[in-house]
Design a protein around this motif. Sequence first.
Motif: not given
Length: 358
Positions: A257-264
């Motif tokens: 998910e987009p938020v997870e992509q940014v956090r990764a």
Amino acid sequence: MKLVDEAEITVTAGNGGNGCVGFRREKFIPLGGPDGGDGGDGGSVWLEASENLNTLVDFRHQKRFRAQRGENGMGQQRYGKGGEDTTIIVPVGTEVINVATDEVIGDMTRHGDRMLVAKGGKGGLGNMHFKSSTNRAPRQFTPGEEGEERLLRLELKLLADVGLLGFPNAGKSTLIRAVSAATPKVADYPFTTLYPNLGVVSVEPGRSFVIADIPGLIEGAADGAGLGSLFLRHVQRTRLLLHLVDIAPMESGVEAEPVEQVRAIEAELRKYDPAMLEKPRWLVLNKADLMFEDEARARAEEIVAGLGWEQPWFLVSAIGREGTWPIMLEVQAFFDRLRADALDDAAAAGEPTGPDAA
């Protein structure tokens, strides 16, 4: 990894003017003798390094540079006027290579550096130089020498001004195609760019910056997985990061998910160099064309809220080129402010800021 902006130009120095065959003709002065003057020297071609230019994009349209020819000599021992030199402004960091010999003839490393790349031809001699006791009315003269001509390759070894962050298939290559003349390979399936793509965004003549789409990050990049370590090493030296995120992953569960992509990606940046998270980073939410306008806006605001994002963010469709150019204008304004602040700081410190600054 070294990114190189290249251009080839042809430089031609001016020919020297021809010498003149003339004789003094005045009343009451019979047999006045030869008085033909020399031709003027041809103009030369110079390169000058400037910090106000940071790309070679202007040489995409103008590839030939010619200096002025010297004027021919005239009677009454008048010399021809020398041709005017031509000065070509290039960015600091430009390496100059003679294409014919593949020899590096210079490296413009400091603001104000000048280098002669094509010398003008010497003017010819008039007949006044050939008089002697046995040749009192010479008609000899010499033509002007030809100016040098060279095909030069300019190579600007760059650290891109703007680096693109994002997972594979986030749309980085599509964005760089939309805003520059670069033509990286794009596809509708997840893959990571294998070679860096360099694009020059020209807002107007004299105002441009370099944007780099470099191999996309994957988890473990900071530990050397994939090409991420090379990418991170480069991004460490950019001045602004654009973090691209796909707001509509292809399949839930397959793509993070987009938020997870940014956090990764933030985790990889932190692991490689914590200072990189302090660098200006703008969020670009891409692929708005895959949703209705209201739905895309609501989705974008949801992602921004989920991240607690405080820096600038944008909603765009890179493939449709919707909303991409306003980002580039904002980026150029950002660099204009950086340059103005640097000049103000230098002036406050009493440091030279003009062409004579070291």
